[in-house]
Design an enzyme around this catalytic site. Sequence first.
Site, short mmCIF file in Angstrom:
data_model
loop_
_atom_site.label_atom_id
_atom_site.label_comp_id
_atom_site.label_asym_id
_atom_site.label_seq_id
_atom_site.Cartn_x
_atom_site.Cartn_y
_atom_site.Cartn_z
CG HIS A 105 -0.44 0.02 2.53
ND1 HIS A 105 -0.19 1.20 3.20
CD2 HIS A 105 -0.13 -0.98 3.39
CE1 HIS A 105 0.26 0.92 4.42
NE2 HIS A 105 0.32 -0.39 4.56
CG ASP A 134 2.53 0.39 7.84
OD1 ASP A 134 2.16 -0.28 6.86
OD2 ASP A 134 1.80 0.61 8.82
CD GLU A 166 -3.12 -1.52 5.57
OE1 GLU A 166 -3.19 -2.48 6.37
OE2 GLU A 166 -2.58 -0.42 5.89
CD GLU A 167 -1.46 2.56 7.60
OE1 GLU A 167 -2.17 2.22 8.58
OE2 GLU A 167 -0.27 2.24 7.49
CD GLU A 191 0.81 -3.98 5.81
OE1 GLU A 191 1.15 -3.47 6.89
OE2 GLU A 191 0.31 -3.31 4.89
CG HIS A 374 1.39 3.41 12.44
ND1 HIS A 374 0.09 3.00 12.68
CD2 HIS A 374 1.67 3.02 11.17
CE1 HIS A 374 -0.38 2.37 11.62
NE2 HIS A 374 0.56 2.37 10.68
#
Length: 407
Positions: A105, A134, A166-167, A191, A374
């Site tokens: 993604h 990510d 995706e998030e 991922e 994140h």
Amino acid sequence: MKKVAAALAALALVHSTQAAELNKSLLARAEKAKPEVLKLLGRMVNIDSGSFNGKGLDKVGALAAAELQKLGARIETFPASPASGHNIQATFTGKGKGRILLVAHLDTVYGDGTAASRPFRIEGHRAYGPGIMDDKGGVAAAIGALKILQGYKDYAKITVLLNTNEETGSHGSRALIEKLAREHDVAFNLEPGRAADGLVVARKGSGEIELEVTGKAAHAGSASKDGKNAAQEAAHQLMQLSDLGDEDKHTTVNWTVIKSGDRSNVIPDRASMQADVRVMVAEEFDRVEHDLARLSANKMIPETRVEAHLVRGFPPMPPSPVTDALAQQAADIYAELGRKLTLESSGGAADASLIFAAGVPTLDGLGIVGGGIHTADEYAEIDSIAPRLYLLARLIQVYGKGDQLPR
């Protein structure tokens, strides 16, 4: 699915008793590709592509699409409505039997301006930047693996899907993901590789509770009894709904967002709360939904109105012998390098769950290894790039032949 499991398990047994030899030529190409992968990664990381930044998503997507097109892919783009940007689908056609789906993604969790404030940088054996793991590292890994396989055609089809949302639950890509899943024999989700040099073999499903309280506004000093305090009712709801999770079933419900009022001298007539929900088995969504309705009907301030509902996101990807067989194959390939894979279950949700739910054998966590996902300290392990390119390329070689997967 049972036939697939049996076939994959048999294949895993063969490989566990007679491991393949190291493909020295492929490893050399993987090592040679590392600087190019890092360069592409830096270019992508330095572009803001949060889930709601359509221009940024399309800019990163264009970079990736150009690289895939150079390798011979047919590029198609699809609007991600109601999400932002355009999903990228790159298709390679070969001469073999196996149909392989690679998924990564483009979107990150970071807001506009983050790339400028924390641009791509290298310190020692680590590279840093927003979204580097990510999942821009996954995008770069897919491109890198296909690059070192140039000239290899022993597969029927390889499709690369780059998702823009995706998030936020892949709501703008779900139909496309499910359609492509049904057109392939096996899927590898890019991922992030786990910090312990691992893959993901199971994931929790995700959901969100949205709760709204409507009360009545009033002057907080001179007429507070005339008001119906929505914030106070929301606090009551938070306390009584705090036990919706079930530790024994690995279900978690965490209240994360609470909003009410904008002036201290006004009794608020509105309040809202959101909770993150994670489940290991799909039945727990039903149980949480039922208990939410039952418990939220118990109000502390009867004159307020409470509306609560569960929004289901990704389904769970439970442990499976099919996944275990894929993981065993990956472990055997990694052993060719003298390396050992760790296998993990993750509380995070991802597109792998949608593919698995469509009945397609799926392995996750095949991106570059790193950590700090994140956070402001998100990093990629540079020394993991070549081994991970080799692993993905060898998996494509094994399953591209298609002999071990029934039609």
